[in-house]
Structures are given as C-alpha cells and as structure tokens.
Design a protein around this motif. Structure first.
Motif, PDB file in Angstrom:
ATOM      1  N   ASN A 126       0.828  -1.209   0.000  1.00 13.44           N
ATOM      2  CA  ASN A 126       0.000   0.000   0.000  1.00 13.44           C
ATOM      3  C   ASN A 126       0.860   1.255   0.000  1.00 13.44           C
ATOM      4  O   ASN A 126       0.545   2.247  -0.676  1.00 13.44           O
ATOM      5  N   GLN A 127       1.957   1.218   0.742  1.00 12.06           N
ATOM      6  CA  GLN A 127       2.854   2.373   0.767  1.00 12.06           C
ATOM      7  C   GLN A 127       3.563   2.548  -0.568  1.00 12.06           C
ATOM      8  O   GLN A 127       3.767   3.683  -1.023  1.00 12.06           O
ATOM      9  N   ALA A 128       3.928   1.434  -1.189  1.00 14.70           N
ATOM     10  CA  ALA A 128       4.568   1.512  -2.503  1.00 14.70           C
ATOM     11  C   ALA A 128       3.630   2.113  -3.542  1.00 14.70           C
ATOM     12  O   ALA A 128       4.050   2.907  -4.398  1.00 14.70           O
ATOM     13  N   ILE A 129       2.367   1.762  -3.465  1.00 18.46           N
ATOM     14  CA  ILE A 129       1.369   2.321  -4.387  1.00 18.46           C
ATOM     15  C   ILE A 129       1.169   3.805  -4.122  1.00 18.46           C
ATOM     16  O   ILE A 129       1.064   4.611  -5.057  1.00 18.46           O
ATOM     17  N   SER A 140       5.286  10.856 -16.032  1.00 19.18           N
ATOM     18  CA  SER A 140       4.575   9.803 -16.744  1.00 19.18           C
ATOM     19  C   SER A 140       5.200   8.442 -16.418  1.00 19.18           C
ATOM     20  O   SER A 140       6.415   8.352 -16.195  1.00 19.18           O
ATOM     21  N   PRO A 141       4.389   7.375 -16.376  1.00 21.01           N
ATOM     22  CA  PRO A 141       4.961   6.029 -16.206  1.00 21.01           C
ATOM     23  C   PRO A 141       6.045   5.714 -17.227  1.00 21.01           C
ATOM     24  O   PRO A 141       6.958   4.938 -16.950  1.00 21.01           O
ATOM     25  N   GLU A 142       5.977   6.338 -18.406  1.00 22.03           N
ATOM     26  CA  GLU A 142       6.991   6.134 -19.442  1.00 22.03           C
ATOM     27  C   GLU A 142       8.362   6.674 -19.032  1.00 22.03           C
ATOM     28  O   GLU A 142       9.370   6.321 -19.629  1.00 22.03           O
ATOM     29  N   ILE A 160       4.268  -3.891  -9.653  1.00 19.04           N
ATOM     30  CA  ILE A 160       4.074  -3.823 -11.102  1.00 19.04           C
ATOM     31  C   ILE A 160       2.880  -4.664 -11.533  1.00 19.04           C
ATOM     32  O   ILE A 160       2.062  -4.237 -12.357  1.00 19.04           O
ATOM     33  N   ASN A 161       2.768  -5.859 -10.968  1.00 16.72           N
ATOM     34  CA  ASN A 161       1.643  -6.726 -11.309  1.00 16.72           C
ATOM     35  C   ASN A 161       0.315  -6.086 -10.926  1.00 16.72           C
ATOM     36  O   ASN A 161      -0.663  -6.133 -11.693  1.00 16.72           O
ATOM     37  N   ARG A 167      -4.921  -1.257 -13.011  1.00 19.82           N
ATOM     38  CA  ARG A 167      -4.948   0.074 -13.613  1.00 19.82           C
ATOM     39  C   ARG A 167      -4.519   0.066 -15.076  1.00 19.82           C
ATOM     40  O   ARG A 167      -4.555   1.114 -15.722  1.00 19.82           O
ATOM     41  N   ASN A 168      -4.068  -1.083 -15.551  1.00 23.51           N
ATOM     42  CA  ASN A 168      -3.589  -1.202 -16.930  1.00 23.51           C
ATOM     43  C   ASN A 168      -2.480  -0.190 -17.225  1.00 23.51           C
ATOM     44  O   ASN A 168      -2.468   0.470 -18.267  1.00 23.51           O
TER      45      ASN A 168
END
Length: 229
Positions: A126-129, A140-142, A160-161, A167-168
């Motif tokens: 939860n903290q990582a998220i 950006s995720p990119e 990551i999973n 959230r795709n």
C-alpha cells in the motif's frame, strides 16, 4: 588460489550474515541488529544531494540526485531489501550515486517502508502504491523505471503486477537484483542450493522435508504475512 579465496569469502559471509533459524535463536533480532551498523550515518558524496520526505499519509521516502540544477525528467523508483525486516540504510545511498550518473536529469526515489513484524502485508504494498501515485502526479509512467533487491525485488514485482492488473499501467522498465520471488520456499532451488546458500542454508547439509516445514514456520517467513506469530 581464486577458488580458495571464494571459499574464504563465502565462509565469512556465512558466519556474519547467515540467518538460518536452526543456528539463530531470534532471526528477526539478528536481521535488525545487522542493519544497525548501516543506519547511523549518511554516506555523503560531493556533487549529490539526499532529501528525506513524507507523503501526506506519512509514508517516508528518500530522493537522491546529482547537483546538476536540472529538473528531474526521469525517475528510478527503488524498493530496498532486507526480508521486510531490515530498514532503508546508508548502503542504498552508495548504491544510488552511480544510478544518478546515468544522466543529469534523473532522480532516484527510495521508499522507506514500515517494517515487519510490527507492520505486515499489505502495508508495504500500500505504501509503494501511494508513493507511485505521488511520483506519477509529476512524471509519466513512461519516464519511470522500478527496481528492487531481495524482498524489495518481491515488492517491486507485486507492485508492477498490481498496477498492470488493476490500472492497466506499468513503468517504462524494471530491474531486479536477486529478488525474493518464492515466498513459500517451495521451489526446487531451495533444496538443490541449500548447502551453498550462505544466507539461509547450512554448509554440507541437505534441506529435509522436516527442516523445510520448520523453515516455513520460522519468524523470517511468517513475520511478514501473519498477524500472530
């Protein structure tokens, strides 16, 4: 000569860092004690800066970057190891400096998650998220690479999973350093490499079924997952 030196090095590592529950009465205490020597003083390096910050919900993290006066465009989001028991320490400062040298506009962000056994799954996830959400407000995720070592590698993979499934979305890339991928200790390599494993194994001794069950029920494994030890 090289083989002899490797054997000596393995012996020193086994003596200093082995956390096998058959040879350590309190595995959690030993792991925390090993971490203490790296917690006391920052390893500062000229030309780099370390910032300690918190989110609104008091999730702690570090930002390490070069003093380039360039705004950060790329992020390495790193999750540290330590069996979920050992905290973020100054070894990761030394580890992060070369990553900052990849380019002048990069920051290394390290999550300082709460530790087991006081805080168990899914606290760290939860903290990582939450920190991911904070980072992606500006990037950006990119432009983000996620990394992790040992238990941090496990956390990085789970993060990551979860991002992909729910959230795709995913980071641009990821890297893992000896990630802890088999939390059930059921893989074949636990048996075939048990006698070679300086961290968890026993020299010249096999991992029997009886030992495997004891290992799985040790504080090392259940302190992260379950509320009652």
């Amino acid at each position: 000569m090289l083989t002899l030196m490797c054997q000596i090095f393995k012996g020193v590592l086994r003596l200093e860092y082995n956390i096998n529950p058959f040879h350590n009465d309190d595995v959690v205490d030993k792991i925390k004690h090993m971490n203490e020597k790296y917690e006391k003083k920052d390893i500062l390096k000229k030309g780099y800066s370390i910032e300690r910050k918190e989110t609104e919900n008091h999730v702690k993290y570090w930002i390490i970057s070069k003093d380039s006066n360039m705004p950060a465009k790329k992020i390495i989001y790193f999750l540290h190891g330590g069996c979920y028991i050992s905290g973020l320490n100054n070894m990761y400062q030394s580890f992060s400096y070369p990553l900052c040298d990849v380019r002048d506009d990069i920051e290394v962000i390290l999550l300082d998650y709460d530790l087991a056994p006081e805080f168990r799954y899914p606290t760290q996830l939860n903290q990582a998220i939450e920190l991911w959400d904070l980072i992606t407000k500006e990037h950006s995720p990119e432009d983000i690479i996620i990394g992790g070592d040992s238990s941090g590698g496990n956390l990085a993979l789970v993060l990551i999973n979860k991002l992909r499934q729910e959230r795709n979305v995913a980071p641009k890339a990821a890297f893992f350093l000896s990630p802890w991928t088999d939390m059930t200790a059921s893989g074949e390599s636990y048996h075939t490499n048990y006698h070679n494993d300086v961290l968890m194994g026993e020299r010249n001794k096999p991992l029997t079924q009886e030992k495997e069950e004891i290992l799985k029920s040790s504080d090392l494994f259940i302190s992260y997952f379950y509320k009652n030890i």
